[in-house]
Write an enzyme that holds these catalytic residues in place. Structure first.
Site, PDB file in Angstrom:
ATOM      1  CD  GLU A 283      -2.649  -1.198  -0.156  1.00 59.17           C
ATOM      2  OE1 GLU A 283      -3.249  -0.124  -0.648  1.00 59.17           O
ATOM      3  OE2 GLU A 283      -2.891  -2.162  -0.625  1.00 59.17           O
ATOM      4  CD1 TRP A 286      -1.297  -0.344  -3.909  1.00 60.28           C
ATOM      5  CD2 TRP A 286      -1.934   1.021  -5.987  1.00 60.28           C
ATOM      6  NE1 TRP A 286      -2.144  -1.187  -4.931  1.00 60.28           N
ATOM      7  CE2 TRP A 286      -2.109  -0.488  -6.141  1.00 60.28           C
ATOM      8  CE3 TRP A 286      -1.960   1.717  -6.960  1.00 60.28           C
ATOM      9  CZ2 TRP A 286      -2.632  -1.065  -7.113  1.00 60.28           C
ATOM     10  CZ3 TRP A 286      -2.644   1.535  -8.225  1.00 60.28           C
ATOM     11  CH2 TRP A 286      -3.002   0.180  -8.188  1.00 60.28           C
ATOM     12  CD1 TRP A 314     -17.382  14.571 -17.667  1.00 56.34           C
ATOM     13  CD2 TRP A 314     -18.084  12.923 -16.267  1.00 56.34           C
ATOM     14  NE1 TRP A 314     -16.421  13.815 -17.635  1.00 56.34           N
ATOM     15  CE2 TRP A 314     -16.569  12.753 -16.852  1.00 56.34           C
ATOM     16  CE3 TRP A 314     -18.784  12.092 -15.731  1.00 56.34           C
ATOM     17  CZ2 TRP A 314     -15.744  11.750 -16.272  1.00 56.34           C
ATOM     18  CZ3 TRP A 314     -17.818  10.817 -15.083  1.00 56.34           C
ATOM     19  CH2 TRP A 314     -16.457  11.022 -15.318  1.00 56.34           C
ATOM     20  CG  ASN A 349      -8.473   2.313   0.237  1.00 56.26           C
ATOM     21  OD1 ASN A 349      -8.315   3.190  -0.427  1.00 56.26           O
ATOM     22  ND2 ASN A 349      -8.260   1.064  -0.372  1.00 56.26           N
ATOM     23  CD1 TRP A 367     -12.614  11.747 -14.122  1.00 59.87           C
ATOM     24  CD2 TRP A 367     -10.976  12.620 -12.230  1.00 59.87           C
ATOM     25  NE1 TRP A 367     -11.486  12.415 -14.664  1.00 59.87           N
ATOM     26  CE2 TRP A 367     -10.682  12.797 -13.834  1.00 59.87           C
ATOM     27  CE3 TRP A 367     -10.444  13.218 -11.542  1.00 59.87           C
ATOM     28  CZ2 TRP A 367      -9.208  13.354 -14.003  1.00 59.87           C
ATOM     29  CZ3 TRP A 367      -9.249  13.610 -11.831  1.00 59.87           C
ATOM     30  CH2 TRP A 367      -8.775  13.895 -12.893  1.00 59.87           C
ATOM     31  CD1 TRP A 390     -10.043  11.596  -5.885  1.00 60.79           C
ATOM     32  CD2 TRP A 390     -12.055  11.125  -6.672  1.00 60.79           C
ATOM     33  NE1 TRP A 390     -11.197  11.767  -5.067  1.00 60.79           N
ATOM     34  CE2 TRP A 390     -12.321  11.481  -5.244  1.00 60.79           C
ATOM     35  CE3 TRP A 390     -13.074  10.766  -7.388  1.00 60.79           C
ATOM     36  CZ2 TRP A 390     -13.564  11.590  -4.784  1.00 60.79           C
ATOM     37  CZ3 TRP A 390     -14.495  10.655  -6.796  1.00 60.79           C
ATOM     38  CH2 TRP A 390     -14.672  11.167  -5.648  1.00 60.79           C
TER      39      TRP A 390
HETATM   40  C1  LIG Z   1     -10.807   8.364  -4.191  1.00 62.66           C
HETATM   41  C2  LIG Z   1      -9.697   8.012  -3.397  1.00 62.66           C
HETATM   42  C3  LIG Z   1      -9.034   9.328  -3.112  1.00 62.66           C
HETATM   43  C4  LIG Z   1      -7.976   8.992  -2.171  1.00 62.66           C
HETATM   44  N1  LIG Z   1      -7.136  10.082  -1.770  1.00 62.66           N
HETATM   45  C5  LIG Z   1      -6.126   9.930  -1.098  1.00 62.66           C
HETATM   46  C6  LIG Z   1      -5.515  11.218  -0.327  1.00 62.66           C
HETATM   47  O1  LIG Z   1      -5.654  12.412  -0.874  1.00 62.66           O
HETATM   48  N2  LIG Z   1      -4.095  10.767   0.272  1.00 62.66           N
HETATM   49  C7  LIG Z   1      -3.839   9.574   0.544  1.00 62.66           C
HETATM   50  O2  LIG Z   1      -2.792   9.296   1.228  1.00 62.66           O
HETATM   51  N3  LIG Z   1      -4.378   8.541   0.105  1.00 62.66           N
HETATM   52  C8  LIG Z   1      -5.473   8.686  -0.585  1.00 62.66           C
HETATM   53  N4  LIG Z   1      -6.379   7.540  -1.066  1.00 62.66           N
HETATM   54  C9  LIG Z   1      -5.672   6.235  -0.908  1.00 62.66           C
HETATM   55  C10 LIG Z   1      -6.194   5.737   0.750  1.00 62.66           C
HETATM   56  O3  LIG Z   1      -7.477   5.651   0.629  1.00 62.66           O
HETATM   57  C11 LIG Z   1      -5.651   6.182   1.611  1.00 62.66           C
HETATM   58  O4  LIG Z   1      -4.232   6.514   1.661  1.00 62.66           O
HETATM   59  C12 LIG Z   1      -5.777   5.304   3.032  1.00 62.66           C
HETATM   60  O5  LIG Z   1      -7.060   5.159   3.343  1.00 62.66           O
HETATM   61  C13 LIG Z   1      -5.227   6.076   4.210  1.00 62.66           C
HETATM   62  O6  LIG Z   1      -5.610   5.229   5.345  1.00 62.66           O
HETATM   63  P1  LIG Z   1      -4.386   4.467   6.143  1.00 62.66           P
HETATM   64  O7  LIG Z   1      -3.184   5.485   6.437  1.00 62.66           O
HETATM   65  O8  LIG Z   1      -4.884   3.815   7.253  1.00 62.66           O
HETATM   66  O9  LIG Z   1      -3.753   3.479   5.212  1.00 62.66           O
HETATM   67  P2  LIG Z   1      -3.062   2.086   5.280  1.00 62.66           P
HETATM   68  O10 LIG Z   1      -4.016   0.860   4.727  1.00 62.66           O
HETATM   69  O11 LIG Z   1      -2.692   1.806   6.596  1.00 62.66           O
HETATM   70  O12 LIG Z   1      -1.865   2.212   4.089  1.00 62.66           O
HETATM   71  C14 LIG Z   1      -0.399   2.700   4.573  1.00 62.66           C
HETATM   72  C15 LIG Z   1      -0.266   3.776   3.863  1.00 62.66           C
HETATM   73  O13 LIG Z   1      -0.058   3.546   2.200  1.00 62.66           O
HETATM   74  C16 LIG Z   1      -0.701   4.557   1.561  1.00 62.66           C
HETATM   75  N5  LIG Z   1      -1.645   4.199   0.763  1.00 62.66           N
HETATM   76  C17 LIG Z   1      -2.589   3.250   1.164  1.00 62.66           C
HETATM   77  N6  LIG Z   1      -3.641   3.005   0.029  1.00 62.66           N
HETATM   78  C18 LIG Z   1      -3.141   3.919  -0.926  1.00 62.66           C
HETATM   79  C19 LIG Z   1      -3.733   3.928  -2.034  1.00 62.66           C
HETATM   80  N7  LIG Z   1      -4.752   3.163  -2.861  1.00 62.66           N
HETATM   81  N8  LIG Z   1      -3.054   4.919  -2.957  1.00 62.66           N
HETATM   82  C20 LIG Z   1      -2.018   5.516  -2.462  1.00 62.66           C
HETATM   83  N9  LIG Z   1      -1.486   5.258  -1.179  1.00 62.66           N
HETATM   84  C21 LIG Z   1      -2.033   4.579  -0.562  1.00 62.66           C
HETATM   85  C22 LIG Z   1      -1.103   5.673   2.531  1.00 62.66           C
HETATM   86  O14 LIG Z   1       0.112   6.596   2.511  1.00 62.66           O
HETATM   87  C23 LIG Z   1      -1.468   4.811   3.716  1.00 62.66           C
HETATM   88  O15 LIG Z   1      -1.324   5.816   4.847  1.00 62.66           O
HETATM   89  C24 LIG Z   1      -7.353   7.898  -2.015  1.00 62.66           C
HETATM   90  C25 LIG Z   1      -8.218   6.635  -2.444  1.00 62.66           C
HETATM   91  C26 LIG Z   1      -9.353   6.727  -3.083  1.00 62.66           C
HETATM   92  C27 LIG Z   1     -10.165   5.641  -3.394  1.00 62.66           C
END
Ligand SMILES: Cc1cc2nc3c(=O)[nH]c(=O)nc-3n(C[C@H](O)[C@H](O)[C@H](O)COP(=O)(O)OP(=O)(O)OC[C@H]3O[C@@H](n4cnc5c(N)ncnc54)[C@H](O)[C@@H]3O)c2cc1C
Length: 489
Positions: A283, A286, A314, A349, A367, A390
């Site tokens: 993650e 990502w 749209w 997420n 979006w 997005w």
């Molecule tokens: C529509 C949408 C918008 C999002 N906008 C953002 C945003 O503005 N900022 C953001 O940090 N994340 C964003 N995310 C990705 C993700 O949802 C969040 O990073 C995650 O929910 C953060 O929670 P956590 O720290 O507990 O994640 P954990 O599951 O604990 O993951 C650890 C770290 O990995 C990174 N990470 C995890 N999933 C993703 C992902 N899919 N994409 C990129 N990085 C990821 C984050 O830095 C996160 O803190 C978005 C996802 C979606 C679907």
């Protein structure tokens, strides 16, 4: 010649594993500076991020003071301020951590040229990523477009460097008298809401700053890392690290997280096994991939990565966007997510994917409208991850979910919030509905609704759109730009 340094803090609001700060403090007395720069091409921070930034700067300022230094805060155009400041203070070394948005890169490049021209050494460092965007490429040396090979190539680079500890003492460099009046108090930056003060839920949920980030990481490693691979999909429990805003503002870096995982695992202190750690680090992968995409596609937040979507039909602007923003769509999982976001600045997420899919596909709203709302309301609003995610949901992005993958908010709710605990927490007017009806109140019997005190259309809205209608409309819209006819599945 006397030696004097300046470390310009930006998205690296921490002392440990901050190589720029370490280089500056090893060089000589150091001026620690933060500049609020809102005039240039860079996107203005959203409301929730501004709140976070204020708390984070406060925490950084306190940690610097404990080590003998001061955080100097200014509101200015860095291109004007830094050359003057460096000349007045006799600074011969400037350090910073690199950024990856086009406008920030351009500013840093020009500034470096000016400062070097004035005889100052400028050193920039990576504190934000495991690998900088240009360090990972395909076998042909090209930017990567698909996550799995990207992450494989990134991991093949081996362990990231071990994080450096925070400097024990920092010899402060005083601000030259001629510029002393340019320094402002944090409250003068007006980063926090006053009237109305909407930040109560954020204050209750978060502890911004380096210490808060370290505590979150420790709790996660000894807690919800266990079973993370499966549990991470469950919004009804604390199932993920919630490190995202801390990472966004650089209160912790990915190298520190990586090594903390390995250390905890080797010491038998990690709640999860190797597969949970691998999933968690992927993650983080990502996030890295999102920065890779942003670097090579600077307009990621505004322009379809896949130009085929430029002609997407749209739906015209309707009240539906407002209902989505306010958590009043009549679909409990969507509404719970949007209200969690409004109250705490964060959303799980799984629910982010559901609410984004609902906006883009069922409501057929561009979006970019959703990206913008998240930018304003998320405490982790990130220039790379928000835009890339997005576009991923929209199907217009790199390695994106196919457009015809349309999340059904009811079945998603039944699967990932099976007892309705998440919905009950954030949509309290539905709390007394039984589990069978919690994700479909409009299908509940009149007596079940009455017993639960729910009056549809009054205490809780009727669905903003019929799911089958919205789904088919989205598939037809896709067919109009792609020529693909996707049969309803
Ligand atoms: C529509 C949408 C918008 C999002 N906008 C953002 C945003 O503005 N900022 C953001 O940090 N994340 C964003 N995310 C990705 C993700 O949802 C969040 O990073 C995650 O929910 C953060 O929670 P956590 O720290 O507990 O994640 P954990 O599951 O604990 O993951 C650890 C770290 O990995 C990174 N990470 C995890 N999933 C993703 C992902 N899919 N994409 C990129 N990085 C990821 C984050 O830095 C996160 O803190 C978005 C996802 C979606 C679907």
């Amino acid at each position: 010649m006397t030696r004097a340094a300046l470390h310009w803090f930006r998205d690296d609001l921490r002392l440990a594993d901050n190589p720029g700060l370490a280089a500056a403090t090893a060089h000589g007395p150091t001026l620690c500076l933060y500049i609020l720069d809102e005039g240039g091409e860079r996107r203005r921070l959203g409301g929730a991020s501004r709140w976070w930034l204020a708390q984070s700067l406060r925490a950084l300022s306190a940690s610097l003071r404990e080590r003998g230094a001061e955080l100097v805060v200014m509101r200015a155009d860095p291109a004007d301020l830094l050359p003057k400041l460096v000349a007045e203070a006799g600074i011969d070394l400037v350090t910073w951590s690199r950024r990856y948005e086009a406008a920030a890169i351009a500013l840093d490049r020009d500034l470096k040229e000016t400062l070097v021209g004035a005889g100052v050494t400028v050193r920039s460092f990576n504190s934000h990523l495991l690998n900088e965007p240009w360090q990972v490429s395909s076998k042909l040396g090209e930017p990567m477009k698909v996550f799995t090979p990207y992450w494989r190539a990134a991991r093949a680079k081996g362990e990231p460097a071990a994080p450096e500890p925070a400097p024990q003492r920092i010899l402060p460099l005083p601000l030259p008298r001629a510029l002393a009046r340019a320094a402002v108090d944090l409250t003068d930056l007006a980063l926090e809401p006053a009237r109305p003060d909407w930040a109560g839920g954020l204050r209750a949920e978060w502890t911004p700053g380096e210490a808060g980030a370290a505590e979150r990481l420790g709790d996660f490693l000894s807690g919800s890392l266990g079973g993370y691979g499966e549990g991470r999909n469950r919004p009804d429990c604390v199932s993920t690290s919630r490190l995202s805003p801390h990472l966004r503002f650089g209160e912790i870096g990915p190298r520190q997280i990586w090594h903390a995982c390995q250390t905890a695992s080797a010491a038998g202190m990690a709640a999860g096994g190797a597969s949970d750690i691998d999933k968690f680090l992927s993650e983080i992968g990502w996030r890295e991939f999102s920065y890779h995409l942003l670097f090579y596609n600077p307009e990621l937040a505004t322009k379809n990565y896949n130009a085929r979507f430029d002609a997407f039909p749209w739906a015209p602007e309707t009240q539906a966007l407002k209902r989505w923003q306010r958590g009043q769509t009549g679909y409990p999982l969507v509404d719970a997510g949007m209200r969690e976001l409004w109250a705490t600045g964060w959303m799980h997420n799984r629910v982010r994917m559901v609410v984004a899919s609902f906006l883009i596909k069922h409501l057929l709203i561009d979006w970019r409208q959703g990206e913008d709302w998240f930018w304003d309301t998320l405490v982790d609003a990130d220039p790379a991850s928000n835009a890339a995610s997005w576009q991923w949901v929209a199907g217009s992005g790199a390695d994106a979910a196919p457009y015809y993958r349309i999340f059904n908010p009811v079945t998603q709710g039944e699967k990932f919030d099976p007892r309705g605990d998440y919905v009950r927490r954030w949509v309290p007017e539905l709390a007394d509905l039984d589990d069978a009806a919690i994700h479909t109140p409009w299908q509940a019997s009149a007596s079940a609704l009455r017993d639960a005190g729910v009056s549809l259309g009054e205490t809780y809205p009727m669905p903003v759109i019929d799911l089958a209608f919205g789904r088919q409309r989205a598939l037809d819209a896709l067919a109009s730009v792609s020529g693909e006819t996707v049969l309803s599945r």
